[in-house]
Design an enzyme around this catalytic site. Structure first.
Site, PDB file in Angstrom:
ATOM      1  CD  GLU A   9      -3.205  -6.215   3.646  1.00  0.00           C
ATOM      2  OE1 GLU A   9      -3.237  -6.973   2.656  1.00  0.00           O
ATOM      3  OE2 GLU A   9      -2.603  -5.128   3.648  1.00  0.00           O
ATOM      4  CD  GLU A  26      -2.982  -1.193   2.167  1.00  0.00           C
ATOM      5  OE1 GLU A  26      -2.453  -1.452   3.274  1.00  0.00           O
ATOM      6  OE2 GLU A  26      -4.199  -1.043   2.014  1.00  0.00           O
TER       7      GLU A  26
HETATM    8  N1  COA Z   1       5.339  -7.687  10.802  1.00  0.00           N
HETATM    9  C1  COA Z   1       6.156  -7.987  11.831  1.00  0.00           C
HETATM   10  N2  COA Z   1       7.242  -8.748  11.703  1.00  0.00           N
HETATM   11  C2  COA Z   1       7.526  -9.221  10.484  1.00  0.00           C
HETATM   12  C3  COA Z   1       6.737  -8.947   9.359  1.00  0.00           C
HETATM   13  C4  COA Z   1       5.583  -8.131   9.552  1.00  0.00           C
HETATM   14  N3  COA Z   1       4.759  -7.799   8.559  1.00  0.00           N
HETATM   15  N4  COA Z   1       7.266  -9.556   8.282  1.00  0.00           N
HETATM   16  C5  COA Z   1       8.367 -10.186   8.713  1.00  0.00           C
HETATM   17  N5  COA Z   1       8.516  -9.982  10.042  1.00  0.00           N
HETATM   18  C6  COA Z   1       9.592 -10.487  10.912  1.00  0.00           C
HETATM   19  C7  COA Z   1       9.440 -11.975  11.221  1.00  0.00           C
HETATM   20  O1  COA Z   1       8.550 -12.172  12.293  1.00  0.00           O
HETATM   21  C8  COA Z   1      10.859 -12.335  11.572  1.00  0.00           C
HETATM   22  O2  COA Z   1      11.132 -11.894  12.879  1.00  0.00           O
HETATM   23  P1  COA Z   1      12.046 -12.782  13.876  1.00  0.00           P
HETATM   24  O3  COA Z   1      13.356 -12.928  13.148  1.00  0.00           O
HETATM   25  O4  COA Z   1      12.123 -11.956  15.099  1.00  0.00           O
HETATM   26  O5  COA Z   1      11.337 -14.084  14.017  1.00  0.00           O
HETATM   27  C9  COA Z   1      11.666 -11.458  10.628  1.00  0.00           C
HETATM   28  O6  COA Z   1      10.830 -10.389  10.243  1.00  0.00           O
HETATM   29  C10 COA Z   1      12.109 -12.187   9.383  1.00  0.00           C
HETATM   30  O7  COA Z   1      10.959 -12.728   8.775  1.00  0.00           O
HETATM   31  P2  COA Z   1      10.955 -14.181   8.092  1.00  0.00           P
HETATM   32  O8  COA Z   1       9.535 -14.561   7.901  1.00  0.00           O
HETATM   33  O9  COA Z   1      11.836 -15.111   8.846  1.00  0.00           O
HETATM   34  O10 COA Z   1      11.681 -13.804   6.705  1.00  0.00           O
HETATM   35  P3  COA Z   1      11.602 -14.552   5.307  1.00  0.00           P
HETATM   36  O11 COA Z   1      12.611 -13.905   4.458  1.00  0.00           O
HETATM   37  O12 COA Z   1      11.668 -16.039   5.502  1.00  0.00           O
HETATM   38  O13 COA Z   1      10.139 -14.251   4.735  1.00  0.00           O
HETATM   39  C11 COA Z   1       8.274 -12.799   4.205  1.00  0.00           C
HETATM   40  C12 COA Z   1       9.805 -12.952   4.320  1.00  0.00           C
HETATM   41  C13 COA Z   1       8.010 -11.372   3.810  1.00  0.00           C
HETATM   42  C14 COA Z   1       7.724 -13.773   3.129  1.00  0.00           C
HETATM   43  C15 COA Z   1       7.628 -13.163   5.556  1.00  0.00           C
HETATM   44  O14 COA Z   1       8.318 -12.483   6.584  1.00  0.00           O
HETATM   45  C16 COA Z   1       6.178 -12.791   5.657  1.00  0.00           C
HETATM   46  O15 COA Z   1       5.333 -13.492   5.129  1.00  0.00           O
HETATM   47  N6  COA Z   1       5.861 -11.651   6.343  1.00  0.00           N
HETATM   48  C17 COA Z   1       4.512 -11.228   6.590  1.00  0.00           C
HETATM   49  C18 COA Z   1       3.851 -10.733   5.330  1.00  0.00           C
HETATM   50  C19 COA Z   1       2.439 -10.251   5.587  1.00  0.00           C
HETATM   51  O16 COA Z   1       1.532 -11.012   5.883  1.00  0.00           O
HETATM   52  N7  COA Z   1       2.248  -8.937   5.499  1.00  0.00           N
HETATM   53  C20 COA Z   1       0.983  -8.317   5.644  1.00  0.00           C
HETATM   54  C21 COA Z   1       0.952  -7.533   6.906  1.00  0.00           C
HETATM   55  S1  COA Z   1      -0.429  -6.405   6.860  1.00  0.00           S
END
Ligand code: COA
Length: 246
Positions: free
Chosen positions: A128, A108
């Site tokens: 979301e 966004e």
């Molecule tokens: N909010 C808070 N923390 C987040 C985050 C978010 N939107 N996205 C990633 N993080 C954090 C993870 O919890 C992790 O924290 P930790 O190391 O303390 O456990 C860290 O960032 C690394 O994330 P990780 O998932 O291990 O990285 P990745 O490279 O394997 O995967 C993504 C990357 C983006 C695919 C994955 O982090 C993800 O799916 N994030 C959420 C996406 C989402 O649903 N966003 C919509 C929010 S409205």
């Protein structure tokens, strides 16, 4: 000064980098406050803004740890929504270099830019509903404006995440370049904008952002101001005189 939004001022633009790579640049309250502070500065002293993310990610969304704690009153406050609307309404253009993940609130924020450049590892979408919420910070209207309702519906309702080639094909990004080249391209665009008349650029942006029923009245009013401006006179005279002497 925020630790998580790195702001650098250049001759032709300001570059702001979301810099929370350990959390994939998840947008928390501190980042939102820093973006508001940056917007206030760019409203006072308008310049093109280049938005980037550190560590090969644009932003993996709003910070889910903070989102989980928010309640109805927080939703109504529109914490991210108002911030991204402010970014969108900045007087000068906003260019987003969207590298890697741009999900949820990260997507966004990218939709709030005027110009988006992707990188080959781009992954952009709105998951979301999988978290039990809606994408309330611009996707339901802005994404639809950019890519049209059929694809916006698939992204928002079915969690489809677009890769770079798909995003390019539908115009969600206008180019795809390797990360360093993408930033250079954004800087080239900012330099090109800096050579144009800022008043005309700002008037064009206001007209572009105006709702359909404001046209053409807003265009005529903006043009009326510019037609009387010394800068328009100067630029047109320079053009005409250059042609006459060559
Ligand atoms: N909010 C808070 N923390 C987040 C985050 C978010 N939107 N996205 C990633 N993080 C954090 C993870 O919890 C992790 O924290 P930790 O190391 O303390 O456990 C860290 O960032 C690394 O994330 P990780 O998932 O291990 O990285 P990745 O490279 O394997 O995967 C993504 C990357 C983006 C695919 C994955 O982090 C993800 O799916 N994030 C959420 C996406 C989402 O649903 N966003 C919509 C929010 S409205």
């Amino acid at each position: 000064m925020s630790q998580t939004l790195r702001v650098e001022t250049h001759d032709t633009h300001v570059r702001a980098t979301l810099d929370r790579p350990a959390k994939r640049n998840a947008i928390d309250r501190e980042l939102i406050d820093a973006l508001h502070a940056l917007c206030a500065e760019l409203e006072r002293d308008p310049r093109t803004l280049i938005l980037t993310g550190a560590g090969g990610t644009f932003a993996a969304g709003a910070d889910i740890a903070q989102l989980r704690e928010r309640r109805a009153a927080d939703a109504r406050e529109g914490i991210n929504t108002h911030c991204f609307a402010r970014v969108r309404a900045l007087p000068m253009p906003v260019i987003a270099v969207v590298d890697g993940y741009a999900l949820g609130g990260g997507a966004e924020l990218a939709y709030a830019a005027d110009i988006r450049i992707g990188t080959p590892r781009l992954r952009i979408g709105n998951p979301e509903t999988g978290l039990g919420i809606i994408a309330a910070a611009g996707a339901t209207w802005r994404l639809r404006e950019i890519v049209g309702e059929p694809l916006a519906a698939e992204i928002l309702l079915a969690g489809r995440v677009l890769e770079a080639d798909e995003a390019l094909a539908v115009g969600l990004v206008t180019r795809v370049l390797e990360p360093a080249q993408a930033v250079e391209e954004a800087e080239r665009i900012a330099a090109r904008i800096a050579a144009l008349d800022p008043a005309a650029t700002q008037a064009t942006k206001r007209a572009l952002l105006a709702p359909r029923d404001a046209h053409p009245a807003i265009d005529l009013e903006e043009q009326a101001v510019l037609f009387d401006s010394p800068e328009k006179e100067r630029r047109m005279t320079a053009f005409l005189e250059r042609r006459r002497t060559t």
